[in-house]
Scaffold this motif. Structure first.
Motif, PDB file in Angstrom:
ATOM      1  N   LYS A  24      41.947  10.338  -6.844  1.00 26.56           N
ATOM      2  CA  LYS A  24      41.311  10.112  -8.151  1.00 26.56           C
ATOM      3  C   LYS A  24      40.160  11.094  -8.360  1.00 26.56           C
ATOM      4  CE  LYS A  24      40.843   5.922 -10.657  1.00 26.56           C
ATOM      5  NZ  LYS A  24      40.567   4.504 -10.637  1.00 26.56           N
ATOM      6  N   PHE A  25      39.367  11.324  -7.312  1.00 29.25           N
ATOM      7  CA  PHE A  25      38.266  12.278  -7.374  1.00 29.25           C
ATOM      8  C   PHE A  25      38.787  13.703  -7.582  1.00 29.25           C
ATOM      9  CE2 PHE A  25      35.220  15.126  -5.174  1.00 29.25           C
ATOM     10  CZ  PHE A  25      34.134  14.931  -6.018  1.00 29.25           C
ATOM     11  N   GLN A  26      39.860  14.067  -6.871  1.00 28.49           N
ATOM     12  CA  GLN A  26      40.452  15.395  -7.036  1.00 28.49           C
ATOM     13  C   GLN A  26      40.942  15.594  -8.471  1.00 28.49           C
ATOM     14  OE1 GLN A  26      43.280  15.016  -3.805  1.00 28.49           O
ATOM     15  NE2 GLN A  26      42.260  16.640  -2.659  1.00 28.49           N
ATOM     16  N   MET A  27      41.567  14.577  -9.050  1.00 26.45           N
ATOM     17  CA  MET A  27      42.059  14.687 -10.425  1.00 26.45           C
ATOM     18  C   MET A  27      40.898  14.786 -11.421  1.00 26.45           C
ATOM     19  SD  MET A  27      45.210  15.017 -10.119  1.00 26.45           S
ATOM     20  CE  MET A  27      45.711  14.917 -11.818  1.00 26.45           C
ATOM     21  N   LEU A  28      39.802  14.095 -11.156  1.00 30.37           N
ATOM     22  CA  LEU A  28      38.614  14.191 -12.007  1.00 30.37           C
ATOM     23  C   LEU A  28      38.078  15.622 -11.996  1.00 30.37           C
ATOM     24  CD1 LEU A  28      36.399  12.806 -13.732  1.00 30.37           C
ATOM     25  CD2 LEU A  28      35.166  12.427 -11.584  1.00 30.37           C
ATOM     26  N   ILE A  29      38.012  16.223 -10.816  1.00 34.15           N
ATOM     27  CA  ILE A  29      37.560  17.620 -10.704  1.00 34.15           C
ATOM     28  C   ILE A  29      38.522  18.541 -11.442  1.00 34.15           C
ATOM     29  CG2 ILE A  29      37.259  19.546  -9.094  1.00 34.15           C
ATOM     30  CD1 ILE A  29      36.137  17.534  -7.095  1.00 34.15           C
ATOM     31  N   LYS A  30      39.819  18.301 -11.298  1.00 28.77           N
ATOM     32  CA  LYS A  30      40.822  19.131 -11.978  1.00 28.77           C
ATOM     33  C   LYS A  30      40.652  19.070 -13.488  1.00 28.77           C
ATOM     34  CE  LYS A  30      45.689  19.606 -12.910  1.00 28.77           C
ATOM     35  NZ  LYS A  30      45.444  19.511 -14.332  1.00 28.77           N
ATOM     36  N   HIS A  31      40.493  17.858 -14.025  1.00 26.56           N
ATOM     37  CA  HIS A  31      40.352  17.710 -15.479  1.00 26.56           C
ATOM     38  C   HIS A  31      39.019  18.269 -15.986  1.00 26.56           C
ATOM     39  CE1 HIS A  31      44.056  15.594 -16.090  1.00 26.56           C
ATOM     40  NE2 HIS A  31      43.750  14.700 -15.164  1.00 26.56           N
ATOM     41  N   GLY A  37      53.133  25.545 -11.191  1.00 29.35           N
ATOM     42  CA  GLY A  37      52.623  24.193 -10.948  1.00 29.35           C
ATOM     43  C   GLY A  37      51.122  24.131 -10.757  1.00 29.35           C
ATOM     44  N   GLY A  38      50.539  25.230 -10.311  1.00 26.51           N
ATOM     45  CA  GLY A  38      49.097  25.360 -10.178  1.00 26.51           C
ATOM     46  C   GLY A  38      48.424  24.283  -9.341  1.00 26.51           C
ATOM     47  N   ALA A  39      47.240  23.869  -9.790  1.00 29.51           N
ATOM     48  CA  ALA A  39      46.409  22.930  -9.049  1.00 29.51           C
ATOM     49  C   ALA A  39      47.098  21.584  -8.865  1.00 29.51           C
ATOM     50  CB  ALA A  39      45.074  22.744  -9.762  1.00 29.51           C
ATOM     51  N   ARG A  40      47.788  21.118  -9.883  1.00 31.87           N
ATOM     52  CA  ARG A  40      48.448  19.810  -9.790  1.00 31.87           C
ATOM     53  C   ARG A  40      49.517  19.818  -8.702  1.00 31.87           C
ATOM     54  NH1 ARG A  40      49.163  15.680  -8.558  1.00 31.87           N
ATOM     55  NH2 ARG A  40      50.118  13.926  -9.596  1.00 31.87           N
ATOM     56  N   GLU A  41      50.269  20.893  -8.636  1.00 32.17           N
ATOM     57  CA  GLU A  41      51.326  20.996  -7.636  1.00 32.17           C
ATOM     58  C   GLU A  41      50.752  21.069  -6.221  1.00 32.17           C
ATOM     59  OE1 GLU A  41      54.973  23.286  -8.720  1.00 32.17           O
ATOM     60  OE2 GLU A  41      54.383  24.462  -6.980  1.00 32.17           O
ATOM     61  N   SER A  42      49.601  21.697  -6.072  1.00 33.96           N
ATOM     62  CA  SER A  42      49.005  21.828  -4.739  1.00 33.96           C
ATOM     63  C   SER A  42      48.648  20.470  -4.146  1.00 33.96           C
ATOM     64  CB  SER A  42      47.773  22.734  -4.775  1.00 33.96           C
ATOM     65  OG  SER A  42      46.691  22.098  -5.429  1.00 33.96           O
ATOM     66  N   LEU A  43      48.331  19.504  -4.985  1.00 30.56           N
ATOM     67  CA  LEU A  43      47.993  18.169  -4.487  1.00 30.56           C
ATOM     68  C   LEU A  43      49.223  17.408  -4.000  1.00 30.56           C
ATOM     69  CD1 LEU A  43      45.350  17.010  -7.119  1.00 30.56           C
ATOM     70  CD2 LEU A  43      44.967  17.963  -4.842  1.00 30.56           C
ATOM     71  N   ASP A  44      50.403  17.799  -4.452  1.00 26.93           N
ATOM     72  CA  ASP A  44      51.648  17.132  -4.055  1.00 26.93           C
ATOM     73  C   ASP A  44      52.363  17.841  -2.905  1.00 26.93           C
ATOM     74  OD1 ASP A  44      51.317  15.217  -6.010  1.00 26.93           O
ATOM     75  OD2 ASP A  44      52.539  16.261  -7.483  1.00 26.93           O
ATOM     76  N   ALA A  45      51.749  18.872  -2.358  1.00 27.46           N
ATOM     77  CA  ALA A  45      52.398  19.675  -1.325  1.00 27.46           C
ATOM     78  C   ALA A  45      52.374  18.942   0.016  1.00 27.46           C
ATOM     79  CB  ALA A  45      51.702  21.027  -1.203  1.00 27.46           C
ATOM     80  N   LEU A  46      53.519  18.422   0.409  1.00 32.78           N
ATOM     81  CA  LEU A  46      53.646  17.732   1.688  1.00 32.78           C
ATOM     82  C   LEU A  46      54.704  18.436   2.535  1.00 32.78           C
ATOM     83  CD1 LEU A  46      53.652  14.064   0.391  1.00 32.78           C
ATOM     84  CD2 LEU A  46      51.753  15.291   1.451  1.00 32.78           C
ATOM     85  N   PRO A  47      54.505  18.476   3.843  1.00 34.37           N
ATOM     86  CA  PRO A  47      55.483  19.135   4.707  1.00 34.37           C
ATOM     87  C   PRO A  47      56.899  18.576   4.522  1.00 34.37           C
ATOM     88  CG  PRO A  47      53.490  18.636   5.929  1.00 34.37           C
ATOM     89  CD  PRO A  47      53.355  17.967   4.596  1.00 34.37           C
ATOM     90  N   HIS A  48      57.866  19.465   4.584  1.00 32.10           N
ATOM     91  CA  HIS A  48      59.295  19.140   4.507  1.00 32.10           C
ATOM     92  C   HIS A  48      59.720  18.604   3.144  1.00 32.10           C
ATOM     93  CE1 HIS A  48      59.110  19.905   8.737  1.00 32.10           C
ATOM     94  NE2 HIS A  48      58.282  18.897   8.926  1.00 32.10           N
ATOM     95  N   PRO A  65      42.577  20.920  -2.583  1.00 27.81           N
ATOM     96  CA  PRO A  65      43.209  19.938  -1.698  1.00 27.81           C
ATOM     97  C   PRO A  65      42.446  19.855  -0.376  1.00 27.81           C
ATOM     98  CG  PRO A  65      44.770  21.655  -2.376  1.00 27.81           C
ATOM     99  CD  PRO A  65      43.424  22.059  -2.858  1.00 27.81           C
ATOM    100  N   LEU A  66      42.391  18.671   0.202  1.00 28.08           N
ATOM    101  CA  LEU A  66      41.784  18.503   1.516  1.00 28.08           C
ATOM    102  C   LEU A  66      42.874  18.747   2.551  1.00 28.08           C
ATOM    103  CD1 LEU A  66      39.611  15.341   0.891  1.00 28.08           C
ATOM    104  CD2 LEU A  66      38.901  17.728   0.903  1.00 28.08           C
ATOM    105  N   PHE A  67      42.774  19.859   3.250  1.00 34.39           N
ATOM    106  CA  PHE A  67      43.840  20.258   4.163  1.00 34.39           C
ATOM    107  C   PHE A  67      43.272  20.715   5.497  1.00 34.39           C
ATOM    108  CE2 PHE A  67      42.525  24.057   1.951  1.00 34.39           C
ATOM    109  CZ  PHE A  67      42.500  25.021   2.940  1.00 34.39           C
ATOM    110  N   HIS A  68      44.148  20.808   6.476  1.00 39.23           N
ATOM    111  CA  HIS A  68      43.798  21.380   7.776  1.00 39.23           C
ATOM    112  C   HIS A  68      45.065  21.975   8.379  1.00 39.23           C
ATOM    113  CE1 HIS A  68      45.730  18.477  10.485  1.00 39.23           C
ATOM    114  NE2 HIS A  68      45.527  17.618   9.499  1.00 39.23           N
ATOM    115  N   ALA A  69      44.868  22.804   9.361  1.00 37.67           N
ATOM    116  CA  ALA A  69      45.990  23.394  10.102  1.00 37.67           C
ATOM    117  C   ALA A  69      45.501  23.683  11.516  1.00 37.67           C
ATOM    118  CB  ALA A  69      46.520  24.635   9.397  1.00 37.67           C
ATOM    119  N   ARG A  70      45.560  24.946  11.920  1.00 37.65           N
ATOM    120  CA  ARG A  70      45.174  25.288  13.290  1.00 37.65           C
ATOM    121  C   ARG A  70      43.931  26.165  13.276  1.00 37.65           C
ATOM    122  NH1 ARG A  70      46.521  30.560  14.756  1.00 37.65           N
ATOM    123  NH2 ARG A  70      47.694  31.643  13.153  1.00 37.65           N
ATOM    124  N   GLY A  71      43.319  26.282  14.412  1.00 37.01           N
ATOM    125  CA  GLY A  71      42.176  27.164  14.563  1.00 37.01           C
ATOM    126  C   GLY A  71      42.604  28.507  15.121  1.00 37.01           C
TER     127      GLY A  71
END
Length: 186
Positions: free
Chosen positions: A93-100, A34-45, A107-113
């Motif tokens: 839309k900006f992320q998809m422009l960069i991908k193309h 799935g690569g980059a496109r799949e990473s943008l759809d990655a949501l918990p659960h 992906p803009l993500f965060h977790a723990r420190g």
């Protein structure tokens, strides 16, 4: 670490050189289809795989004679939180422009420190369970012009079917908190 380009040439080289017979026997590669496109759809659960039109890995397996081994990672999307595309359409839309434009996206993500659990780039401490399916044997055809489209479609369908079987077998063990079922898209 064995990290290499996922280009066709690189993958073919890894699967046809070296190994126990000098011609790739016993060698394996792992491709995140799935690569980059799949990473943008990655949501918990959730588990949403960008796979429906991805058939290059099937052609690669046919050219090299490598078996296809379906693998599912349960909990992978729970390790990070990310900006949801449906809630921030301009960012998406900006992320998809960069991908193309560049062929990848971030992906803009965060977790723990390291010393706190609220904000950071370290993954959350959550289970990650990998299940491996039955290998799908492939009949080798090195000549690209002689690879039959029906055979590609057959192997692709078998691969998707095995992923669905893995999901059904293990979802109640490793995806108890899921909010949706396995979804195979584009």
């Amino acid at each position: 670490m064995g990290v290499a380009s996922v280009s066709r040439e690189s993958c073919e080289n890894l699967l046809t050189k070296g190994g126990t017979d000098g011609e790739g026997m016993g060698r394996a590669i792992t491709i995140v289809i799935g690569g980059a496109r799949e990473s943008l759809d990655a949501l918990p659960h959730t588990l949403r795989l960008v796979l429906r039109r991805r058939k290059g890995f099937i052609k690669l397996a046919i050219r090299t004679g490598a078996d296809l081994v379906p693998v599912l990672a349960f909990g992978e999307n729970d390790l990070y939180e990310q900006v949801r595309s449906d809630q921030h359409p301009l960012i998406h839309k900006f992320q998809m422009l960069i991908k193309h434009t560049m062929g990848f996206t971030i992906p803009l993500f965060h977790a723990r420190g390291v010393f706190n659990y609220d904000v950071g780039l370290m993954p959350y401490r959550r289970p990650l369970n990998i299940v491996v399916g039955c290998p799908i044997q492939v009949i080798q055809q090195q000549n690209r012009d002689k690879i039959d489209d029906d055979y590609i479609d057959y192997l692709h369908a078998k691969y998707v079917q095995e992923l669905a079987r893995l999901w059904e077998q293990w979802k109640d063990v490793y995806a108890k908190d899921r909010i949706s079922e396995l979804e195979i898209v584009a």
